[in-house]
Every structure is written in C-alpha cells, then in structure tokens.
Enzyme design. Structure first.
Site, PDB file in Angstrom:
ATOM      1  N   LYS A  68       0.744  -1.193   0.052  1.00  0.00           N
ATOM      2  CA  LYS A  68      -0.041   0.042  -0.139  1.00  0.00           C
ATOM      3  C   LYS A  68       0.782   1.389  -0.080  1.00  0.00           C
ATOM      4  O   LYS A  68       1.844   1.183   0.618  1.00  0.00           O
ATOM      5  CB  LYS A  68      -0.728   0.036   1.209  1.00  0.00           C
ATOM      6  CG  LYS A  68      -1.750   1.123   1.384  1.00  0.00           C
ATOM      7  CD  LYS A  68      -3.237   0.609   1.427  1.00  0.00           C
ATOM      8  CE  LYS A  68      -4.253   1.425   1.166  1.00  0.00           C
ATOM      9  NZ  LYS A  68      -4.012   2.391   0.071  1.00  0.00           N
ATOM     10  N   LYS A 104       4.779   2.464  -3.086  1.00  0.00           N
ATOM     11  CA  LYS A 104       4.388   3.985  -3.656  1.00  0.00           C
ATOM     12  C   LYS A 104       4.465   4.054  -5.022  1.00  0.00           C
ATOM     13  O   LYS A 104       5.299   3.282  -5.833  1.00  0.00           O
ATOM     14  CB  LYS A 104       5.761   5.026  -2.891  1.00  0.00           C
ATOM     15  CG  LYS A 104       5.280   6.234  -2.785  1.00  0.00           C
ATOM     16  CD  LYS A 104       4.497   6.636  -1.834  1.00  0.00           C
ATOM     17  CE  LYS A 104       3.854   7.826  -1.546  1.00  0.00           C
ATOM     18  NZ  LYS A 104       3.424   8.242  -0.040  1.00  0.00           N
TER      19      LYS A 104
HETATM   20  P1  NAD Z   1      -0.804  18.490  -1.933  1.00  0.00           P
HETATM   21  O1  NAD Z   1      -0.343  18.254  -3.421  1.00  0.00           O
HETATM   22  O2  NAD Z   1      -2.312  18.275  -1.641  1.00  0.00           O
HETATM   23  O3  NAD Z   1      -0.322  19.993  -1.443  1.00  0.00           O
HETATM   24  C1  NAD Z   1       1.204  20.160  -1.266  1.00  0.00           C
HETATM   25  C2  NAD Z   1       1.130  21.582  -1.099  1.00  0.00           C
HETATM   26  O4  NAD Z   1       2.450  22.081  -0.801  1.00  0.00           O
HETATM   27  C3  NAD Z   1       0.661  22.336  -2.273  1.00  0.00           C
HETATM   28  O5  NAD Z   1      -0.203  23.188  -2.022  1.00  0.00           O
HETATM   29  C4  NAD Z   1       1.803  23.089  -2.980  1.00  0.00           C
HETATM   30  O6  NAD Z   1       1.759  24.128  -3.702  1.00  0.00           O
HETATM   31  C5  NAD Z   1       2.754  23.378  -1.810  1.00  0.00           C
HETATM   32  N1  NAD Z   1       4.101  23.281  -1.933  1.00  0.00           N
HETATM   33  C6  NAD Z   1       4.937  22.653  -2.718  1.00  0.00           C
HETATM   34  N2  NAD Z   1       6.287  23.150  -2.662  1.00  0.00           N
HETATM   35  C7  NAD Z   1       6.173  24.028  -1.639  1.00  0.00           C
HETATM   36  C8  NAD Z   1       7.214  24.815  -1.193  1.00  0.00           C
HETATM   37  N3  NAD Z   1       8.867  24.605  -1.282  1.00  0.00           N
HETATM   38  N4  NAD Z   1       6.890  25.656  -0.052  1.00  0.00           N
HETATM   39  C9  NAD Z   1       5.753  25.697   0.321  1.00  0.00           C
HETATM   40  N5  NAD Z   1       4.750  25.152  -0.088  1.00  0.00           N
HETATM   41  C10 NAD Z   1       4.833  24.197  -1.197  1.00  0.00           C
HETATM   42  O7  NAD Z   1      -0.108  17.143  -1.135  1.00  0.00           O
HETATM   43  P2  NAD Z   1      -0.331  16.417   0.038  1.00  0.00           P
HETATM   44  O8  NAD Z   1      -1.183  15.253  -0.388  1.00  0.00           O
HETATM   45  O9  NAD Z   1      -0.854  17.530   0.807  1.00  0.00           O
HETATM   46  O10 NAD Z   1       1.027  15.857   0.302  1.00  0.00           O
HETATM   47  C11 NAD Z   1       2.028  16.752   1.305  1.00  0.00           C
HETATM   48  C12 NAD Z   1       3.041  15.945   1.654  1.00  0.00           C
HETATM   49  O11 NAD Z   1       2.385  14.876   2.836  1.00  0.00           O
HETATM   50  C13 NAD Z   1       3.929  14.930   0.701  1.00  0.00           C
HETATM   51  O12 NAD Z   1       5.204  14.794   1.587  1.00  0.00           O
HETATM   52  C14 NAD Z   1       3.152  13.645   0.904  1.00  0.00           C
HETATM   53  O13 NAD Z   1       3.919  12.605   0.682  1.00  0.00           O
HETATM   54  C15 NAD Z   1       2.759  13.493   2.367  1.00  0.00           C
HETATM   55  N6  NAD Z   1       1.629  12.750   2.914  1.00  0.00           N
HETATM   56  C16 NAD Z   1       0.342  12.872   2.134  1.00  0.00           C
HETATM   57  C17 NAD Z   1      -0.599  11.889   2.482  1.00  0.00           C
HETATM   58  C18 NAD Z   1      -2.176  12.177   1.862  1.00  0.00           C
HETATM   59  O14 NAD Z   1      -2.989  11.545   2.335  1.00  0.00           O
HETATM   60  N7  NAD Z   1      -2.261  13.085   0.816  1.00  0.00           N
HETATM   61  C19 NAD Z   1      -0.528  10.889   3.417  1.00  0.00           C
HETATM   62  C20 NAD Z   1       0.748  10.935   4.090  1.00  0.00           C
HETATM   63  C21 NAD Z   1       1.852  11.711   3.575  1.00  0.00           C
END
Ligand code: NAD
Length: 470
Positions: A68, A104
């Site tokens: 997953k 992933k």
């Molecule tokens: P997302 O695409 O919804 O949001 C990420 C945001 O970060 C965007 O709005 C983008 O514009 C912003 N961003 C990118 N680079 C940036 C920078 N240098 N400075 C400031 N803002 C910046 O992504 P997400 O799903 O929220 O994921 C974010 C992180 O969380 C990733 O590392 C992902 O692996 C992790 N994560 C996500 C989930 C999930 O359920 N979506 C679960 C566990 C971990």
C-alpha cells in the site's frame, strides 16, 4: 538545498535504529531492501503530439499483502524518491498496525501543466500499465492519493481497474482515497491532517517531555507554522485551530510566505488565495522575503507539509521551533537531523505523524471488502439502547434532561464517528508504543529511532512467523 539521496537518508536512519534491535544481519537486510521496482515509459497523445511519460511503482516489502502507498504526480519524481517513499510506507504501516507492506507510485509530470482531460488520459494509461504487470489489485497492491493527486484521480483508477476486471466483486478495494460516492469512506480526505493533529496533541500531553523544550503541557495555545496548504497542511491547520485551540502564526506556499503573530484565520486565508491566486498580501499579515523564511520563524510547532528535503544542512541551524511535526514525508534530511537534535528540538517522525492517511485508507479497504458502510448494522440498535437507558434513569430519578443533552446521549455512531474514533485510537496507541521504546532503551535519544525500532520489532516477528527467518 541539499541533494542527498532520499533513499540513502532513509537507509541511514534505518541503520541507526537497527543496531539497537539485535536482529540478525540477513533479516535486517531483507527488511531494508526494495522487493520490486517497476519503471514504465508510456506515450500519451496530448493535442497533436505524443508525450512520453515516465512513471514508477515500487513495492518495498511483500512481508504482508497487499502492499500500500500513494501515487505522486510531480516533476521531481524519480526512482530514488519513489523507493524512499515506499520504504517509509512499510515502517509506517507497522507503526500503526495496518497489515500491509509498503509501496509507492510516482508519475513524473507537473499536473498543473495538463488539462483535466489530459490528466485523466495519463492516469488511466498508468493504471492500465499497472494492471498489465499485476501491480494493482485489492489483494496485491492498493494505491492512494499523495502529493499532486486526490479523490478525482482515485476515481479514474478504480473505474479503469473495473473495466478490465469486470465481475471482480472486491474490485472497489483496488485503490483507496476514492470519492465517497465511488465506494470511498467519510473522513479519508482529511485523515492525514486529522492524524497529524491527534499525534501532536498526544506528543504535547506529556509534561516531562514538554518541560525539556520549555513548554507547558497541552496543545492549546501553542503557536504553529505550516509549510504547504495542500490536502495535509490545510486540514492540519483547520483541525488544530478548531479542535485544539492552536494559534497558526505563519504559512508558506508555493508563491511565498506570510506571518501574523495574532493568528491566521485559515478559512479567510484560503478564500484570499482563491480570489487573488496567492497567500501574499493577506490582510493583517506581513509578507516574508522568501517562502523558505517561514521555516525559520520562532514558534512552538513547525509543520512541514509540502515535500522532502526542506530542512537541510543549509538551514537547520536557523530553525527556532521547539517541535517539528513531519507531516510531509522526509522533510528533514539526515544531516539536518543531527543539528536539530543537538539543539534539543523534538522531531516527531513522518512515519508516525502522517500515518493517519494510511490508517483511514485501511478502513476504506475493509469497507470495500465487507461491501457495507460502517455503522449500518448497529447505529439504530445502539441509539435505541441509549434511549431506553436515559428513559430509565429519568423514571428512577424523577428528573427529565433537556432535548439537546438527550440527543447527544442517545446518538448511535455513524461512519464518520467510527472512522475518527479508530483514527484517534490508532494515533494515541502508536505514539505510546514509540514513547515506550524511547524511554526504555537507554541509548535511544530521538523519536525517529524509537519509531524505527518499534516498526522493526513488528516486521521481524512477521518474518519469523512466516518461517523465513528462524
Ligand atoms: P498536495 O499536493 O495536496 O499539497 C502540497 C502543497 O504544498 C501544495 O499546495 C503545494 O503548492 C505546496 N508546496 C510545494 N512546494 C512548496 C514549497 N517549497 N513551499 C511551500 N509550499 C509548497 O500534497 P499532500 O497530499 O498534502 O502531500 C504533502 C506531503 O504529505 C507529501 O510529502 C506527501 O507525501 C505527504 N503525505 C500525504 C498524505 C495524503 O494522504 N495525501 C499522506 C501521508 C503523507
């Protein structure tokens, strides 16, 4: 910005923890390596041209099936990154007792450069490639959203899968994070952010741990800075403010960063961004010269929720937060970590603090396999039982309670109540396990190593139960 390999960083943290476990070298090696790496290049017709798209799916560990992990759409995607993220998924699942191996996916595109129609074409073609190589399925490998993807992409994936696997009764469980109307589960969209909040609240609840960083116990009133207002960052901010009484004082997004010492109204900021296209010039707030500056603000809790390698050897010494909650995966490089730990900063590791997403994904998968919404069987039964209890108490005491109190006391649990309860329990229990390791191993001095040891103890016993390692 550091260009240290992300996978090497994960391996370095693994090795640091492995020495405390006493597990055989061969077993540690087997846990550490990626079991399967699939690299794909496929053509998609965009307008009159063909674009060759580079994509990956990595299954880090087959010790439990299905595997997953989310699918990321970003130009920065490469094999090293997907391998690192897949490995983190293995440890994350073990930490929160979700019975999956880690995986992933990544597609090397800038999703903002394509129309919705084009993104659908790319997503459906990527899914087809996964089906062709048996890299997706409810018992094989179950993707979910990650950076750059969401419920919309998951709906395209399940629809493509069902087109090929007509008649497979469990096909809805081939992917999680789907829209609720497409066999998704209530609460999944906000689950990672909600989990970050539950985790941070638990971390802040221990008086002696807070005393070490000069803070009072309790999350209420703590100041927070968030980098990235996407799925994870936005919900972390919203729930921490509304349910925890946290004060959000700084935000960084793609276009820049702002600070507002008396607290940012997150909904007003989101509206401002929708209307102006930027978080900058938010009324009452000060723009910072560079977006990275937000990371260096004075605050109690810093939540990087964008991408990896944000806190690196170049800026670690300037970080002033007392607690870093790694909502993103790998936001702190291994080099930076040494500096931060020397400064006494509490780093709450990614593989624990952002595990709320995979936890609720697990609930969604269970819902799909059971073909029934949680709460459907018992909600009314429980409501009737509570109603009888309240009426009996009223009769015996001769007092009558008000209608508002009555409706609270006699409510049966809905799907969303059960999902949030399961998530809260998971985040609290997992933190207690990690903290137990942290306290009981003399030589472990940070939470990431403790989290790794907690994961390794569980994964190794799985391998031993399989009889592969005696
Ligand atoms: P997302 O695409 O919804 O949001 C990420 C945001 O970060 C965007 O709005 C983008 O514009 C912003 N961003 C990118 N680079 C940036 C920078 N240098 N400075 C400031 N803002 C910046 O992504 P997400 O799903 O929220 O994921 C974010 C992180 O969380 C990733 O590392 C992902 O692996 C992790 N994560 C996500 C989930 C999930 O359920 N979506 C679960 C566990 C971990």
């Amino acid at each position: 910005m550091s260009h240290q390999s992300f996978f090497a960083s994960v391996e370095r943290n693994f090795d640091k923890a492995a020495q405390h476990t006493g597990l055989p070298q061969g077993l540690l090696e087997q846990i550490k390596v990626c079991n399967a790496v699939y690299q794909i290049k496929f053509p998609v017709k965009i307008g009159d041209e063909y674009h060759v798209i580079e994509a990956y799916r990595v299954q880090h560990s087959h010790h439990r099936l299905p595997t997953k992990g989310g699918i990321r759409y970003a130009l920065s995607v490469n094999q090293d990154e997907v391998m690192a993220l897949a490995a983190l998924m293995t440890y994350k699942c073990a930490i929160v007792d979700v019975p999956f191996g880690g995986a992933k996916g990544g597609v090397k595109i800038n999703p903002r450069a394509y129309s919705e129609f084009e993104l659908e074409k790319i997503t459906r073609r990527y899914t087809t490639e996964l089906i062709r190589k048996n890299f997706i399925g409810p018992g094989i490998d179950v993707p979910a959203p990650d950076y750059g993807t969401g419920a919309r992409e998951m709906a395209w994936i399940v629809d493509t899968y069902q087109t090929f696997k007509h008649g497979d009764i469990d096909s809805a469980g081939c992917v999680t994070g789907k829209p609720v109307s497409q066999n998704g589960i209530r609460g999944r969209a906000e689950a990672t952010g909600r989990g970050v909040f539950y985790g941070l609240r638990e971390v802040c609840s221990f008086k002696e741990d807070m005393a070490k960083v000069g803070l009072e116990p309790g999350i209420e009133g703590k100041t927070m800075v968030i980098q990235g207002l996407g799925n994870v960052g936005y919900h972390t901010a919203r729930i921490s403010i509304n349910e925890g009484g946290v004060k959000l004082i700084g935000v960084a997004e793609y276009e820049g960063a702002i600070v507002k010492e008396d607290g940012i109204d997150i909904e007003a900021l989101m509206t401002h961004r929708r209307e102006t296209g930027s978080i900058l010039d938010f009324p009452g707030a000060k723009n910072l010269p560079k977006r990275e500056d937000a990371l260096e603000l004075e605050c109690d809790i810093l939540v990087p929720a964008a991408l990896e390698n944000q806190i690196h050897a170049g800026n670690a010494s300037r970080i002033k937060a007392k607690i870093i909650g790694e909502a993103a995966n790998g936001p702190v490089t291994a080099d930076a970590e040494d500096t931060l730990l020397k400064k006494g900063i509490i780093i709450v590791p990614d593989m624990y603090i952002n595990a709320g997403g995979v936890t609720v994904s697990y609930f969604e998968w269970l819902k799909n396999l059971s073909h029934m919404r949680f709460g459907r069987m018992e909600k009314r039964f429980n409501a009737n039982t509570y109603e009888n209890l309240v009426s009996t108490v009223e009769r015996l005491t001769g007092k009558v309670i008000g209608p508002k109190e009555r409706s609270v006391l006699t409510r049966g649990a809905d799907e969303i109540d059960l999902v949030n309860s399961g998530l809260e329990e998971t985040m609290i229990e997992a933190y207690r396990q990690i903290r137990d390791v942290y306290i009981s191993y003399d030589k472990i001095t940070d939470l990431r190593t403790a989290a790794f040891v907690s994961a390794l103890n569980k994964i190794s016993s799985d391998y031993m139960a399989l009889g592969i390692f005696p």
